[in-house]
Design an enzyme around this catalytic site. Structure first.
Site, PDB file in Angstrom:
ATOM      1  N   ASP A 128       0.669  -1.067  -0.115  1.00 38.76           N
ATOM      2  CA  ASP A 128       0.428   0.045  -0.142  1.00 38.76           C
ATOM      3  C   ASP A 128       1.247   1.322  -0.077  1.00 38.76           C
ATOM      4  O   ASP A 128       1.079   2.731   1.064  1.00 38.76           O
ATOM      5  CB  ASP A 128      -1.044   0.360   1.409  1.00 38.76           C
ATOM      6  N   ASP A 152       6.847   1.058   1.997  1.00 39.01           N
ATOM      7  CA  ASP A 152       6.750   0.399   1.104  1.00 39.01           C
ATOM      8  C   ASP A 152       7.100   0.912  -0.607  1.00 39.01           C
ATOM      9  O   ASP A 152       8.187  -0.109  -1.012  1.00 39.01           O
ATOM     10  CB  ASP A 152       5.381   0.610   0.266  1.00 39.01           C
ATOM     11  N   HIS A 184       9.519   0.156   7.938  1.00 37.77           N
ATOM     12  CA  HIS A 184       8.623  -1.412   8.463  1.00 37.77           C
ATOM     13  C   HIS A 184       9.019  -2.348   7.148  1.00 37.77           C
ATOM     14  O   HIS A 184       9.238  -2.789   7.451  1.00 37.77           O
ATOM     15  CB  HIS A 184       7.607  -1.022   9.473  1.00 37.77           C
ATOM     16  N   ASP A 185       8.242  -1.609   6.184  1.00 40.66           N
ATOM     17  CA  ASP A 185       7.878  -2.406   5.574  1.00 40.66           C
ATOM     18  C   ASP A 185       9.336  -3.052   4.483  1.00 40.66           C
ATOM     19  O   ASP A 185       9.405  -4.559   3.888  1.00 40.66           O
ATOM     20  CB  ASP A 185       7.652  -2.150   3.769  1.00 40.66           C
TER      21      ASP A 185
HETATM   22  O1  RIB Z   1       2.961  -0.024  10.677  1.00 45.09           O
HETATM   23  C1  RIB Z   1       3.492  -0.119   9.815  1.00 45.09           C
HETATM   24  C2  RIB Z   1       3.695  -0.544   8.846  1.00 45.09           C
HETATM   25  O2  RIB Z   1       2.194   0.529   8.431  1.00 45.09           O
HETATM   26  C3  RIB Z   1       3.539  -0.276   7.177  1.00 45.09           C
HETATM   27  O3  RIB Z   1       3.714  -0.890   6.299  1.00 45.09           O
HETATM   28  C4  RIB Z   1       3.467   1.186   6.886  1.00 45.09           C
HETATM   29  O4  RIB Z   1       3.131   1.304   5.597  1.00 45.09           O
HETATM   30  C5  RIB Z   1       2.468   1.564   7.365  1.00 45.09           C
HETATM   31  O5  RIB Z   1       1.334   1.516   6.248  1.00 45.09           O
HETATM   32 CA    CA Z   2       2.480  -0.726   4.194  1.00 38.94          CA
END
Ligand code: RIB
Ligand code: CA
Length: 310
Positions: free
Chosen positions: A8, A13, A233-234
């Site tokens: 997303d 991302d 994170h991703d």
């Molecule tokens: O909590 C982190 C996630 O939420 C990641 O995928 C970031 O893109 C947000 O959407």
């Molecule tokens: Ca994401």
């Protein structure tokens, strides 16, 4: 590793797409509504692939969660979903508007296929409804999502799970064992000015975008949490899929809360000893691998090097 990335885009991302293309054979991208609406997440996936010169199809997916209305992550990701990055005119178009069909067909037709979901799990849940045997056809299923400790979008819920808890509950129940790359580990791999300076020095449009979105996230974090380094994170979840040996994990029953007034979207990990769970229950909660820690410097370097090569 053959990889399909469900995403997303979304600041992190966008970096994850570059990292996946570098460290795996990125077979395809599917998009889902999450950080921003489906039109923007799909456009953003296409523009990142265009900037990086990736020959990867993008398939549009679900525009809203299984229940309720779409959420909005634009306070963090900006209205566009890619911060304030200046984006080129789009020269690419989506391969289809049926990500679910693509996920099901590709799982059955591509050997050694690993599905990595880094957004809300709506597409994956719909694919499981369409093909209950989906998990059997995948070499692996990894998600960026959840937390066995604190949340980010609420005190206990992580955004991807909170954005579609009904979908997440289906995925954790019907597609176990999956690998849960949650906030427990992703919050440990952070990026600051030194990393974005290296990205900019690469001098490529894709690396510049990665630096722009990371710096935008750093600005947002400075406003909200007064820190100048940020987790991508991703991108960390991609490395967890491509370099599993770098990550510590353990298997536990995980349920997703869908009703709690204060806990909706929480991944409820049962960390008790298996013998105790067996003795006193509750029975039948599917178990998945929770990722707890990693070699932070090695993972950060794998992500930066992938951006520099993009
Ligand atoms: O909590 C982190 C996630 O939420 C990641 O995928 C970031 O893109 C947000 O959407
Ligand atoms: Ca994401």
């Amino acid at each position: 590793m053959n990889l399909v990335l469900d995403c997303d885009p979304g600041l992190d991302d966008a970096v994850a797409i570059l990292v996946a293309a570098h460290h795996a054979d990125l077979v395809g991208i599917t998009t889902v509504a999450g950080n921003v609406g489906i039109n923007r997440t799909t456009r953003n996936a296409l523009v990142v692939a265009q900037l990086a010169g990736l020959d990867v199809p993008v398939h549009r997916g679900a525009g809203k969660p299984l229940a309720g209305e779409p959420v909005d992550g634009s306070r963090i990701h900006g209205e566009s979903g890619l911060g304030n990055a200046v984006l080129p005119d789009l020269e690419r178009s989506e391969a289809s508007d049926d990500a679910v069909a693509y996920l099901c067909d590709t799982a059955r037709s591509v050997d050694d296929l690993h599905l990595l979901a880094i957004g809300p799990l709506t597409n994956v849940a719909l694919a499981l409804r369409r093909d209950p045997h989906l998990r059997r056809h995948l070499a692996g299923l990894t998600i960026m999502g959840g937390s066995a400790s604190a949340g980010n979008i609420t005190s206990v819920a992580e955004f991807n799970i909170w954005a579609d808890p009904e979908a997440a509950a289906i995925v954790f129940e019907k597609a176990a064992p999956l690998t849960m790359v949650g906030l427990d580990v992703t919050n440990k791999v952070v990026f600051g000015a030194a990393e974005t300076a290296r990205m900019r020095a690469a001098g490529t449009p894709a690396a510049a975008l990665a630096a722009d979105v990371t710096d935008f996230l750093r600005d947002r974090f400075r406003q909200y949490v007064a820190q100048s380094v940020v987790p991508l994170h991703d991108a960390t979840a991609v490395v967890a899929a491509t370099h599993p040996h770098l990550f510590e994990r353990s298997r536990h029953p995980v349920a997703v809360e869908v009703r709690g007034e204060h806990t909706r979207g929480m991944t409820v990990a049962d960390l008790r000893p298996p013998a105790l769970i067996e003795a006193i229950g509750p029975p039948g909660v599917a178990a998945s691998d929770i990722v707890w820690g990693t070699d932070v410097d090695a993972v950060r370097e794998l992500i930066v090097k992938a951006v520099l090569a993009s």
